[in-house]
Design a protein around this motif. Structure first.
Motif, PDB file in Angstrom:
ATOM      1  N   LEU A   8       0.846  -1.189   0.000  1.00  0.00           N
ATOM      2  CA  LEU A   8       0.000   0.000   0.000  1.00  0.00           C
ATOM      3  C   LEU A   8       0.885   1.244   0.000  1.00  0.00           C
ATOM      4  O   LEU A   8       2.035   1.199   0.425  1.00  0.00           O
ATOM      5  CB  LEU A   8      -0.883   0.014   1.249  1.00  0.00           C
ATOM      6  CG  LEU A   8      -1.894  -1.118   1.390  1.00  0.00           C
ATOM      7  CD1 LEU A   8      -2.607  -1.020   2.741  1.00  0.00           C
ATOM      8  CD2 LEU A   8      -2.906  -1.092   0.263  1.00  0.00           C
ATOM      9  N   LEU A  13      -2.198   3.573   2.733  1.00  0.00           N
ATOM     10  CA  LEU A  13      -1.204   3.087   3.688  1.00  0.00           C
ATOM     11  C   LEU A  13      -1.428   3.707   5.068  1.00  0.00           C
ATOM     12  O   LEU A  13      -1.450   3.003   6.077  1.00  0.00           O
ATOM     13  CB  LEU A  13       0.210   3.385   3.194  1.00  0.00           C
ATOM     14  CG  LEU A  13       1.346   3.070   4.169  1.00  0.00           C
ATOM     15  CD1 LEU A  13       1.408   1.587   4.488  1.00  0.00           C
ATOM     16  CD2 LEU A  13       2.672   3.550   3.603  1.00  0.00           C
ATOM     17  N   LYS A  16      -4.465   2.168   6.777  1.00  0.00           N
ATOM     18  CA  LYS A  16      -4.196   0.817   7.264  1.00  0.00           C
ATOM     19  C   LYS A  16      -3.315   0.849   8.517  1.00  0.00           C
ATOM     20  O   LYS A  16      -3.517   0.073   9.448  1.00  0.00           O
ATOM     21  CB  LYS A  16      -3.527  -0.013   6.156  1.00  0.00           C
ATOM     22  CG  LYS A  16      -3.379  -1.463   6.485  1.00  0.00           C
ATOM     23  CD  LYS A  16      -4.725  -2.145   6.535  1.00  0.00           C
ATOM     24  CE  LYS A  16      -4.556  -3.647   6.651  1.00  0.00           C
ATOM     25  NZ  LYS A  16      -5.839  -4.340   6.692  1.00  0.00           N
ATOM     26  N   VAL A  17      -2.340   1.761   8.543  1.00  0.00           N
ATOM     27  CA  VAL A  17      -1.468   1.903   9.722  1.00  0.00           C
ATOM     28  C   VAL A  17      -2.307   2.299  10.934  1.00  0.00           C
ATOM     29  O   VAL A  17      -2.109   1.772  12.035  1.00  0.00           O
ATOM     30  CB  VAL A  17      -0.333   2.923   9.464  1.00  0.00           C
ATOM     31  CG1 VAL A  17       0.395   3.293  10.742  1.00  0.00           C
ATOM     32  CG2 VAL A  17       0.653   2.358   8.442  1.00  0.00           C
ATOM     33  N   THR A  28       2.167  -4.984  11.331  1.00  0.00           N
ATOM     34  CA  THR A  28       1.584  -3.847  10.613  1.00  0.00           C
ATOM     35  C   THR A  28       2.184  -3.746   9.219  1.00  0.00           C
ATOM     36  O   THR A  28       1.467  -3.580   8.232  1.00  0.00           O
ATOM     37  CB  THR A  28       1.827  -2.539  11.393  1.00  0.00           C
ATOM     38  OG1 THR A  28       1.261  -2.663  12.694  1.00  0.00           O
ATOM     39  CG2 THR A  28       1.209  -1.352  10.686  1.00  0.00           C
ATOM     40  N   CYS A  32       0.267  -4.314   5.560  1.00  0.00           N
ATOM     41  CA  CYS A  32       0.279  -3.265   4.540  1.00  0.00           C
ATOM     42  C   CYS A  32       0.950  -3.730   3.244  1.00  0.00           C
ATOM     43  O   CYS A  32       1.080  -2.953   2.298  1.00  0.00           O
ATOM     44  CB  CYS A  32       0.984  -2.017   5.075  1.00  0.00           C
ATOM     45  SG  CYS A  32       0.080  -1.229   6.419  1.00  0.00           S
ATOM     46  N   PHE A  50       8.811  -0.160   4.330  1.00  0.00           N
ATOM     47  CA  PHE A  50       7.583   0.238   5.010  1.00  0.00           C
ATOM     48  C   PHE A  50       7.745   1.617   5.650  1.00  0.00           C
ATOM     49  O   PHE A  50       6.914   2.508   5.452  1.00  0.00           O
ATOM     50  CB  PHE A  50       7.211  -0.806   6.070  1.00  0.00           C
ATOM     51  CG  PHE A  50       6.069  -0.417   6.958  1.00  0.00           C
ATOM     52  CD1 PHE A  50       4.788  -0.285   6.453  1.00  0.00           C
ATOM     53  CD2 PHE A  50       6.283  -0.180   8.311  1.00  0.00           C
ATOM     54  CE1 PHE A  50       3.731   0.077   7.279  1.00  0.00           C
ATOM     55  CE2 PHE A  50       5.231   0.175   9.144  1.00  0.00           C
ATOM     56  CZ  PHE A  50       3.957   0.302   8.621  1.00  0.00           C
TER      57      PHE A  50
END
Length: 130
Positions: A8, A13, A16-17, A28, A32, A50
């Motif tokens: 993502l 992103l 989602k985080v 996490t 993602c 990430f």
């Protein structure tokens, strides 16, 4: 060949985080899409990618001065008058301003400065606040 997930980025992103706030950071990152599977089926979490993606999504520049491709000079936002009396503005500046070939400007001379006022397709000077 290792199998890789599609990670993502951007707002997706960051959302989602936020959803995974209570999870460990490796989980996490994996949720993602920042992981890959090795030939033997092991999962490798790519934390560096990430973290870089999260910073980029938040608008934090990772490299000062923007992305460098190793070609040419970096823009300095300064120009000088050439021996023939011309001033050349490089493509880096015109691209950043969204200018296209054929765009026209009216030159306004001031005391130790030059203003370029963009002329629209009707021949009228666009109104800009100074």
């Amino acid at each position: 060949m290792p199998e890789t997930a599609i990670p993502l980025s951007g707002k997706a992103l960051l959302q989602k985080v936020r959803e995974c706030a209570q999870m460990p950071r490796r989980e996490t990152a994996k949720a993602c899409g920042y992981y890959s599977k090795t030939k033997d089926g092991q999962i490798r979490v790519n934390l560096t990618d990430f973290y870089d993606a999260v910073l980029a999504a938040r608008g934090v520049p990772l490299e000062p001065g923007g992305v460098k491709d190793g070609r040419g000079r970096e823009p300095t936002f300064r120009v000088s008058v050439h021996k023939n009396g011309q001033i050349v503005i490089g493509s880096t500046y015109t691209e950043q301003m969204g200018l296209k070939s054929g765009d026209e400007f009216e030159i306004k001379l001031g005391y130790k400065h030059i203003h370029l006022k963009q002329v629209d397709s009707n021949g009228e000077i666009s109104i800009e606040e100074e």
